[in-house]
Design a protein around this motif. Structure first.
Motif, PDB file in Angstrom:
ATOM      1  N   GLN A  40       0.838  -1.206   0.000  1.00  0.00           N
ATOM      2  CA  GLN A  40       0.000   0.000   0.000  1.00  0.00           C
ATOM      3  C   GLN A  40       0.872   1.255   0.000  1.00  0.00           C
ATOM      4  O   GLN A  40       0.588   2.211  -0.721  1.00  0.00           O
ATOM      5  CB  GLN A  40      -0.940  -0.018   1.213  1.00  0.00           C
ATOM      6  N   GLU A  41       1.943   1.268   0.770  1.00  0.00           N
ATOM      7  CA  GLU A  41       2.837   2.432   0.809  1.00  0.00           C
ATOM      8  C   GLU A  41       3.506   2.660  -0.546  1.00  0.00           C
ATOM      9  O   GLU A  41       3.670   3.805  -0.980  1.00  0.00           O
ATOM     10  CB  GLU A  41       3.895   2.251   1.900  1.00  0.00           C
ATOM     11  N   SER A  42       3.866   1.585  -1.210  1.00  0.00           N
ATOM     12  CA  SER A  42       4.453   1.698  -2.539  1.00  0.00           C
ATOM     13  C   SER A  42       3.452   2.320  -3.507  1.00  0.00           C
ATOM     14  O   SER A  42       3.791   3.235  -4.272  1.00  0.00           O
ATOM     15  CB  SER A  42       4.889   0.308  -3.026  1.00  0.00           C
ATOM     16  N   ILE A  80       3.357   6.074  -5.527  1.00  0.00           N
ATOM     17  CA  ILE A  80       3.125   6.186  -6.970  1.00  0.00           C
ATOM     18  C   ILE A  80       1.920   7.083  -7.255  1.00  0.00           C
ATOM     19  O   ILE A  80       1.960   7.954  -8.122  1.00  0.00           O
ATOM     20  CB  ILE A  80       2.887   4.792  -7.594  1.00  0.00           C
ATOM     21  N   LEU A  81       0.844   6.865  -6.516  1.00  0.00           N
ATOM     22  CA  LEU A  81      -0.430   7.546  -6.764  1.00  0.00           C
ATOM     23  C   LEU A  81      -0.542   8.885  -6.041  1.00  0.00           C
ATOM     24  O   LEU A  81      -1.502   9.625  -6.269  1.00  0.00           O
ATOM     25  CB  LEU A  81      -1.594   6.641  -6.345  1.00  0.00           C
ATOM     26  N   GLU A  82       0.391   9.134  -5.150  1.00  0.00           N
ATOM     27  CA  GLU A  82       0.392  10.356  -4.335  1.00  0.00           C
ATOM     28  C   GLU A  82      -0.887  10.487  -3.523  1.00  0.00           C
ATOM     29  O   GLU A  82      -1.436  11.564  -3.351  1.00  0.00           O
ATOM     30  CB  GLU A  82       0.628  11.586  -5.211  1.00  0.00           C
ATOM     31  N   SER A  83      -1.380   9.341  -3.051  1.00  0.00           N
ATOM     32  CA  SER A  83      -2.600   9.331  -2.252  1.00  0.00           C
ATOM     33  C   SER A  83      -2.656   8.055  -1.410  1.00  0.00           C
ATOM     34  O   SER A  83      -2.763   6.951  -1.964  1.00  0.00           O
ATOM     35  CB  SER A  83      -3.840   9.400  -3.142  1.00  0.00           C
ATOM     36  N   ASP A  84      -2.618   8.232  -0.116  1.00  0.00           N
ATOM     37  CA  ASP A  84      -2.705   7.113   0.814  1.00  0.00           C
ATOM     38  C   ASP A  84      -4.055   6.404   0.698  1.00  0.00           C
ATOM     39  O   ASP A  84      -4.124   5.185   0.586  1.00  0.00           O
ATOM     40  CB  ASP A  84      -2.490   7.637   2.241  1.00  0.00           C
ATOM     41  N   SER A  85      -5.126   7.190   0.674  1.00  0.00           N
ATOM     42  CA  SER A  85      -6.464   6.584   0.653  1.00  0.00           C
ATOM     43  C   SER A  85      -6.768   5.918  -0.690  1.00  0.00           C
ATOM     44  O   SER A  85      -7.410   4.867  -0.726  1.00  0.00           O
ATOM     45  CB  SER A  85      -7.534   7.617   1.008  1.00  0.00           C
TER      46      SER A  85
END
Length: 189
Positions: free
Chosen positions: A132-134, A138-143
């Motif tokens: 998830q952190e990776s 990449i997505l610049e979004s945790d959620s």
């Protein structure tokens, strides 16, 4: 007859590989120690020279499989976003539905991991959070990373529960389309 340390490691690796495939295909709880060892050409008694218990084997399978998932699906450099989108398309495919033994352990073993002891769940949590952190990087979004991860695993579980290939395909396509919309909205921001 005593075997070399190298032989013991090779045998343990064969057992892990064979057991991982079987667990993802038929479930781990259905497998017996004798059957696991017979699959690699050994007696059930030899099992305990490699693992202290069947639960210890399951913990090793979870670690191995989730580490491999991170290697396949995690970020690797400049082209990460495009690579992630290609991986998601392959993840949400009928091949993945029909051949669970060749794919991600989360949809195949998730329920068994959830019922496992806290050590196995903590180990799974470690690897899932790394993935998830990776994706979040990449997505610049945790959620968004959590949402896509959950969408992918859930779509595979639902598709595998269904009998009709046409409906399975619709589940996968709908999930892929929704993820595409989420990615497009995030890109536009």
């Amino acid at each position: 007859m005593r075997y070399s340390a190298g032989h013991k490691l090779e045998t343990k690796e064969k057992l892990l590989q064979s057991s991982s495939l079987s667990a993802k295909k038929t479930g781990f709880s259905t497998m017996g120690v004798d059957g696991l060892m017979k699959a690699i050409g050994l007696s059930g008694a030899a099992f305990y020279s490699h693992f202290s218990s069947k639960d210890a084997l399951f913990a090793a399978i979870v670690e191995r499989e989730l580490c491999q998932s991170l290697e396949r699906l995690g970020g690797r450099g400049e082209q990460d976003r495009e690579r992630l989108e290609r991986c998601l398309k392959l993840y949400l495919s009928m091949v993945h539905v029909e051949q669970p033994e060749l794919g991600c352990a989360l949809p195949a073993l998730g329920a068994e991991i959830a019922r496992s002891d806290v050590v196995v769940r903590e180990q799974a949590e470690l690897w899932i959070c790394r993935l998830q952190e990776s994706w979040a990087q990449i997505l610049e979004s945790d959620s968004l990373a959590w949402a896509i991860l959950s969408q992918c695993v859930g779509a595979l579980v639902v598709a595998r529960m269904l009998a009709s290939p046409q409906i399975q395909q619709r589940v996968l396509e709908s999930s892929h389309e929704e993820i595409g919309r989420q990615l497009a909205v995030q890109r536009a921001q």
